[in-house]
Write an enzyme that holds these catalytic residues in place. Structure first.
Site, PDB file in Angstrom:
ATOM      1  CE1 TYR A 131       0.504  -6.111   7.320  1.00 44.51           C
ATOM      2  CE2 TYR A 131       0.746  -7.723   9.076  1.00 44.51           C
ATOM      3  CZ  TYR A 131       1.237  -7.094   7.953  1.00 44.51           C
ATOM      4  OH  TYR A 131       2.465  -7.443   7.453  1.00 44.51           O
ATOM      5  CE  LYS A 159       2.154  -2.928   8.399  1.00 46.41           C
ATOM      6  NZ  LYS A 159       2.374  -3.766   7.203  1.00 46.41           N
TER       7      LYS A 159
END
Length: 297
Positions: A131, A159
């Site tokens: 992330y 991501k």
């Protein structure tokens, strides 16, 4: 689960803690729409404000009420020891994947970021999504760091925070990432305003705040991208600009989505964790106008 639309819902609060009824109503909205995956306890899910026990409870509720849709759970924390405890909790709850941000109070070096992912990757059995959200974690990833982390076991997706607004530049950005990443790594776009460009440019999945409350709207854009309809994606992205403008105006998506959830009767008016506050009455009216004008659903 690392393709299509991954919907990231709010975690609503009341004065006494998590509003479980509201959380389940949000999940039901997403499972009914049949999103491709659920991302709970992301930034819009307020993971940084919850205790370990609260996060365990949210993860358990999400898995129990996912209606067969795979659930990814954020395990972000400033301490590696706490990250590992959260990972254990999420896996025991039945999460199909773990979302790991490199959360920092003291700014982390690249060696420290890599060390975090290396230790977690070696200790878990579930797939990990990297992330990258520098606006909240204060950690930035170079492409070289992406590549090093992607070579670790259990790393399956990244991501990214967004892509350039110009489509040729967005395409080149994704191509550059593909060139340094193993073939099995999924690339997911976040930063909803750039989702259309990211999907057309070759991203595999949209990690979507919009999809966490307006799944049909987000699915329409995702499906247009999947079918290669560049014109439809551009038109839908442009149509949603008033929503993206609200995100920019209010320093991100969480306050806007909390207001929208309250307007739709899916959460209370004051559903954010303190010290965050609900939008003003005039700002809430603007959110309502955007929902109605765009027909968000």
């Amino acid at each position: 689960m690392f393709s299509g639309l991954s919907a990231f819902p709010l975690t609503p609060f009341t004065s006494s803690g998590i509003d479980e009824k509201a959380f389940l109503s949000l999940l039901a909205r997403l499972t009914t729409a049949k999103v491709d995956s659920l991302g709970v306890l992301g930034s819009t899910g307020s993971y940084a404000y919850l205790t370990r026990e609260q996060r365990k409870r949210v993860a358990t509720l999400a898995v129990e009420h996912a209606d067969g849709i795979p659930v990814m759970v954020s395990i972000g924390a400033t301490s590696t020891d706490e990250v590992l405890r959260l990972a254990d909790d999420a896996q025991r709850a039945g999460a199909k994947a773990l979302l790991l941000p490199a959360v920092a109070y003291q700014r982390l070096t690249e060696a420290e970021v890599y060390g975090l992912f290396e230790e977690v990757a070696q200790r878990v059995s579930s797939p990990i999504c990297v992330y990258d959200n520098p606006g909240t974690t204060h950690t930035e990833f170079s492409d070289a760091l992406y590549a090093r982390i992607a070579a670790l076991p259990n790393i399956v997706s990244i991501k990214i925070p967004g892509v350039p607004a110009e489509i040729n530049a967005a395409t080149q950005r994704v191509l550059n990432l593909r060139a340094v990443l193993p073939a099995h790594i999924s690339i997911g776009v976040s930063g909803d305003a750039s989702a259309g460009n990211g999907l057309i440019a070759g991203c595999d999945v949209w990690y979507s705040v919009c999809g966490g409350l307006f799944p049909h709207t987000a699915k329409s854009l995702t499906q247009a991208a999947k079918s290669g309809d560049v014109t439809a994606v551009a038109e839908q992205s442009l149509r949603l600009e008033p929503l993206w403008a609200l995100f920019r105006k209010h320093g991100g998506s969480i306050r806007v989505m909390a207001a929208a959830a309250a307007i739709l009767g899916l959460a209370g008016e004051h559903s954010l964790p303190r010290p965050l506050r609900a939008l003003s009455a005039s700002d809430q009216r603007e959110v309502q106008q955007v929902i109605e004008t765009l027909g968000l659903s």
